[in-house]
Design an enzyme around this catalytic site. Structure first.
Site, PDB file in Angstrom:
ATOM      1  N   GLU B 266       0.125   6.505  -4.578  1.00  0.00           N
ATOM      2  CA  GLU B 266       0.713   6.052  -3.325  1.00  0.00           C
ATOM      3  C   GLU B 266       1.155   4.627  -3.600  1.00  0.00           C
ATOM      4  OE1 GLU B 266       0.449   3.769  -0.265  1.00  0.00           O
ATOM      5  OE2 GLU B 266      -1.394   4.810   0.357  1.00  0.00           O
ATOM      6  N   CYS B 303      -0.164  -0.305   3.606  1.00  0.00           N
ATOM      7  CA  CYS B 303       0.945   0.484   3.045  1.00  0.00           C
ATOM      8  C   CYS B 303       1.939   0.819   4.137  1.00  0.00           C
ATOM      9  CB  CYS B 303       0.420   1.781   2.470  1.00  0.00           C
ATOM     10  SG  CYS B 303      -1.179   1.656   1.699  1.00  0.00           S
TER      11      CYS B 303
END
Lengths: 526, 526
Positions: B266, B303
């Site tokens: 990720e 994120c």
């Protein structure tokens, strides 16, 4: 055969390619088959990708019923081609009529099975976690998940299944079922078969009033047209069945893109068969005969052909080898799919023949005709097998290597040493249960499908099938290329947070118009 | 703090590494934190991989209940560490106490959620197609599918979630739930936090009588220990949260192995927020305030921080910018996680500041202290954004770029132009429905999660969550790293053909001892 035009099918258009021509060759005669198929170029790749991209957002949101009918319409149109399809496929592949007729039935059955998979909607994997406005310390938003298709998919036709793994084969069926437009790169061995099937899909597209870019068909070399397709930014996944080197080349291209994409390459497998000692002693003859029958089927040109048989060095094995040899010697050769495959087979067999650690125990009869696969049986020791990488490589065709082991540890050692496989098979009796239990976890780690007292050739198209396995059997062990679970290769999950109901896709709407059994707040609806 | 030893945890052993030491640094003071953590070397990688490999076949076949209890035991042991864990994590990360306490709750809640996922057994996805002995022309064998774990998994701790995405975080929880042993490479910013949590897992392993190789913990550099782990043949998958360059480096190693393996990295996302015109006009002030609140949360070190806001150039947008600026200016700076992250933020912000096409509209207050994230707001035009790659890159921290569009076509164009994202958000009113409908399919193609009238920060751990998305948001859009569906990342299907019932794993036995709702002959059991 005048229906064959040698034209690429780009959406609803048919056009001649700009690159050098391919001519199919009848492998049984070596004669060229008309018409020529000029290969595609960057121009047609661009056209096809642009149309596919334009079609994607529309095609993925048509109703499940329309998508299902589309798949069924393809099946109907393929059947409507009639005997011409079988004739052309026979000429291009050297495969017998009965085999191709059953392959056509499988291809159409597969499309219809996927139609029902689409209708059921289970593949949407809808999950709903409802809003918890009063939760402490933080409220929970309304969260809903469904699967959506990845995008346009490039499919590479396989040499050994001109119907079931080519233009309208498993990869195409599962990608279309998932909602992905498909661009097929036809296998150069059977462009005519490909064109006929491509025409059928093209007709189904228009009949179902779908955007034309849902399907295109190209001919040409894998290194040019194929590579250009996989490198195109609008292609979001790849389906391939073929050689290890071909599959690895596509994986490399896919990984080097600005946006890497998944490649589902089904490549190389030698499909070990472990004949356990009690089974060998109690019914060695029967196993030997069915082994040879599986091995020679279709000249061994199956991904699941039993290329390796492992057993204890014993009197029973000597007898087994005798019976297998006798059966093999009675086998008459069959025409291989292409001259290239025949050459590869000959080279592979010579490699074994010339290996001093390997002994040939039998070879089949050979017809005085072109590209004949003379089946072969070799034998070696566990020790020699383990110490020679050469012996562990797939040879595509009707050849198998028997490995003599000193004991069960040897057998387990061989199992543990193998690369990834599509299948692994146990021939066992009840008294073999202990070693079977020991081998099972190793086989699970190595293979996609585990068989007991059967033979790996013959891959059922159903819900439970796994035609896959760890590398190099495939490039992605998390998937199958046969059976209904193959639809998941072309899907990805998307989560929708707090969407107003009128903006939600049907799958996640409050009224559940698709009547799905959704996972709501962790509980499956009944 | 004397419980901290600076030792790697290899199975049940604790040992000093052989490589150069890491010392954690308190980012708010710059002071070094004892003890030193000598890094692992090839020797410990070998040890950990060997133990993990040995544990794999055993761990994957323990009962679902035992596996669930193991996950719950880990949660209990983490809670039993008490305030020491929070204190050390605060010192190593600069994150406030309340945040870390809620992160601990999330970490333990996640482990317990996975315990129930394991128990439910839905992830086994059992499919049974029963034998059809009398079918024509060919009988059907008995075919049964279940999912098995991939093998030992290498997990890389994330800088920004020292608990929820590190040693016992989402990747570890989902891999252990799937039946995979885990080897964690701790993030070098928080080795102490890692050791404490690692101790908890180590204790849970022994208490649950599991093979010790189920868990190991290593410190050291990503380029050495991390690369060696990913290259090891016994590692079968990788979980990573971090930078795009770090993730891509791991993907490359994983693809270059003899057996390529999946990497779930990720990486990078700028999380576009589309503020549609009616919403902007009717409640621009409110949206501006919540935008800034989302942006500055945790110094933007999420994120899912909203790094991009797209709206029509208009009086309403001018007013929006004013309100947002005011809110931002009132914001006091927070300590960033590490000096490296602070430096990266400063560089990213300077890049924007010095870009002549970009105008700074506001900056937050800054404390006279180390590594302070002074939040920033910039503005540019759609045209300039589209023509400058530099503006499209993630800057990790509390900075966001507003894009002024001339019309809805501009907005759609921006959406279409973006790389893959973890999230994409619509701020809309009912009257914005037409443009929302137009944007939705684009957002689906670009992002893993789509929000309406919310903010992307705050990722719920639930069944419907998708924390994923197309590259470069992640390396594999087919998966999520948060929520129960993340278990599927570490599984692969295996098909069992004609196994005698006494050789079958419980999941596929006739008596259905796990009481699963299996797909039998295409019908879901109820």
């Amino acid at each position: 055969m005048s229906v064959l035009q040698g034209k690429l099918l780009i959406g609803q258009k048919a056009m001649f390619g700009q690159s050098s021509s391919i001519l199919a060759i009848d492998p049984s005669t070596g004669l060229k088959l008309e018409p020529p198929y000029p290969g595609g170029s960057a121009y047609e790749v661009e056209e096809a990708c642009q149309l596919a991209w334009k079609a994607f957002d529309i095609y993925r949101e048509i109703s499940l019923e329309t998508r299902a009918i589309f798949l069924e319409t393809i099946a109907n149109k393929i059947e409507m081609i009639g005997p011409m399809l079988i004739d052309r496929a026979m000429a291009e592949s050297g495969l017998p009529k009965a085999r191709l007729e059953s392959e056509r039935a499988r291809t159409c059955g597969q499309l219809r099975l996927f139609a029902n998979v689409v209708r059921s909607g289970e593949w949407l994997d809808v999950r709903i976690d409802e809003q918890l406005a009063d939760r402490n310390p933080m409220p929970r938003a309304d969260l809903r998940q469904r699967h959506i298709p990845l995008g346009p998919v490039a499919v590479f036709g396989a040499s050994n299944f001109p119907l079931a793994f080519s233009v309208a084969g498993g990869d195409t069926a599962s990608a279309l079922a998932a909602g992905c437009p498909v661009i097929v790169k036809a296998h150069s061995a059977h462009p005519g078969t490909s064109e006929l099937v491509g025409n059928a899909i093209q007709k189904a597209v228009i009949e179902c009033k779908l955007p034309e870019g849902v399907f295109s068909l190209m001919y040409g070399s894998g290194r040019e047209v194929g590579a250009a397709l996989v490198a195109d930014a609008r292609i979001k996944a790849v389906g391939f069945t073929g050689s290890r080197s071909g599959g690895c080349a596509l994986m490399k291209i896919a990984q080097s893109r600005n946006e890497p994409i998944p490649v589902y390459a089904e490549m190389s497998s030698i499909n070990p068969v472990f004949v356990l000692q009690h089974a060998l002693e109690s019914r060695g003859d029967e196993i030997a005969k069915s082994y040879v029958a599986s091995l020679i089927m279709g000249a061994g040109q199956f991904c699941t052909s039993p290329g390796l048989l492992i057993a204890h060095k014993s009197v029973a094995l000597d007898s087994f080898v005798q019976v297998a040899s006798k059966a093999l010697k009675e086998n008459t050769s069959q025409t291989m799919l292409t001259e290239g495959i025949y050459d590869g087979y000959q080279k592979g067999v010579s490699r074994l023949s010339s290996n001093s650690k390997v002994r040939e125990v039998a070879r089949g009869k050979v017809k005085n005709s072109l590209n004949q696969c003379q089946s072969r049986l070799f034998i070696t020791s566990a020790h020699d097998f383990l110490n020679d990488k050469d012996l562990q490589e797939e040879i595509f065709g009707a050849v198998s290597l028997i490995i003599e082991c000193d004991d069960d540890d040897d057998v387990a050692h061989i199992a543990e040493h193998l690369e990834g496989q599509l299948t692994a098979t146990l021939q066992m009796d009840n008294l073999d249960i202990d070693i079977a239990r020991k081998l099972l976890p190793i086989m699970e780690r190595k293979a996609g499908r585990i068989l007991v007292n059967g033979w790996p050739t013959g891959v059922e198209v159903c819900n439970a099938m796994v035609h896959g396995g760890p590398f190099p059997a495939t490039s992605d062990s998390r998937s199958t290329s046969v059976g209904t679970a193959s639809i998941f290769r072309f899907l990805r999950p998307v989560c929708y947070q707090d969407l107003p109901d009128l903006l939600r896709p049907d799958a996640i709407r409050n009224s559940n118009p698709l009547k799905l059994k959704r996972l709501v707040n962790g509980k499956r609806e009944s």
